[in-house]
Design an enzyme around this catalytic site. Structure first.
Site, PDB file in Angstrom:
ATOM      1  N   MET A  12       0.822  -1.194   0.000  1.00 31.14           N
ATOM      2  CA  MET A  12       0.000   0.000   0.000  1.00 31.14           C
ATOM      3  C   MET A  12       0.867   1.259   0.000  1.00 31.14           C
ATOM      4  SD  MET A  12      -3.124  -0.617  -0.415  1.00 31.14           S
ATOM      5  CE  MET A  12      -3.614   1.071  -0.114  1.00 31.14           C
ATOM      6  N   HIS A 155      -7.399 -13.756   0.414  1.00 36.31           N
ATOM      7  CA  HIS A 155      -6.302 -12.809   0.249  1.00 36.31           C
ATOM      8  C   HIS A 155      -5.044 -13.569  -0.154  1.00 36.31           C
ATOM      9  CE1 HIS A 155      -8.083  -9.100   2.002  1.00 36.31           C
ATOM     10  NE2 HIS A 155      -8.812  -9.952   2.680  1.00 36.31           N
ATOM     11  N   LYS A 159      -1.066 -11.736   3.657  1.00 39.94           N
ATOM     12  CA  LYS A 159      -2.054 -11.134   4.563  1.00 39.94           C
ATOM     13  C   LYS A 159      -1.897 -11.754   5.942  1.00 39.94           C
ATOM     14  CE  LYS A 159      -5.891  -8.793   5.535  1.00 39.94           C
ATOM     15  NZ  LYS A 159      -5.855  -7.319   5.658  1.00 39.94           N
TER      16      LYS A 159
END
Length: 252
Positions: A12, A155, A159
């Site tokens: 991210m 996921h 994760k």
């Protein structure tokens, strides 16, 4: 807005750097805070995202750069996020937290931080997912007492938390709706962590002879980065408080 991000080398973090650079009218990247034991300290934040230099560096400590920013986006780790929240409180900086996996005690501490600064603990910054929460509330009220309810969250194998933060919010939304109807049914979670699977959440309402499935597929994590950037812009102009993603995204 002068923006500071954490964990610029993470999935991210890299996307936030790239997307913020596409919005020069909204954001100036002033720096990032990385792993103090990593080899990226002192480097340009754009290097971690694979882009051209932007003149903002990666720092080892928050105190080195936090005073220079207007707000912080944090997608790091649970422990790191708690440190970031405490620092933002001390300096009066708006904070959007995208990290998941907090304990109830840590969630309570984050809520306390929201008494001092504009804060959002955003388990999912996708507008579509937050709309799905509303659809789950509606469906649970209408069908929940008669249905078996299962949440499947898929996921990639990186994760960490299971069930995911998004799955937990889905379950909490359904449970609250069921409580208001007087139903005492439980929600069952199924988590899959495999390969590089994209984020997928499916809620199944199983009835006699039929079922309803509500699913969200995230094909590209860029959507979460865009939502987080919109979120910190929203928080910048708000009074201290804890703000939901639905408020930030204009769904309530």
């Amino acid at each position: 807005m002068k923006l500071l991000i954490t964990a610029p080398g993470g999935k991210m973090g890299r996307l936030l750097v790239r997307e913020a650079q596409k919005r020069p009218e909204d954001f100036t990247l002033v720096g990032a805070v990385g792993n103090p034991r990593g080899d990226s300290i002192g480097k340009d934040i754009s290097a971690a995202a694979g882009g051209p230099p932007v003149g903002a560096l990666i720092y080892a400590g928050l105190e080195e750069i936090l005073p220079a920013c207007d707000g912080v986006i944090d997608f790091s780790t649970v422990d790191r996020s708690m440190e970031v929240a405490a620092a933002c409180v001390a300096h009066g900086k708006p904070l959007l937290v995208g990290t998941t996996g907090f304990s109830p005690e840590q969630e309570a501490l984050l809520a306390q931080a929201g008494e001092t600064i504009p804060l959002s603990v955003s388990h999912n910054t996708s507008k579509a997912v937050n709309l799905l929460y509303q659809l789950l509330d509606l469906t649970a009220r209408a069908l929940g007492p008669a249905a078996d309810i299962d949440i499947v969250d898929m996921h990639d194998n990186q994760k960490l938390d299971s069930p995911s933060g998004t799955a937990k919010v889905m379950g909490r939304t359904i449970s609250q709706a069921l409580t208001q109807t007087g139903a005492g049914k439980e929600v069952t979670y199924h988590s899959i962590r495999s390969g590089n699977l994209p984020s997928t959440h499916t809620v199944i309402f199983g009835l006699e002879g039929e079922r309803i499935e509500l699913t969200h597929h995230a094909y590209d994590y860029t959507t979460f980065a865009k939502g987080a950037l919109d979120g910190i812009l929203f928080l910048k102009d708000q009074a201290p408080g804890c703000y939901s993603s639905e408020e930030i995204l204009g769904l309530v």
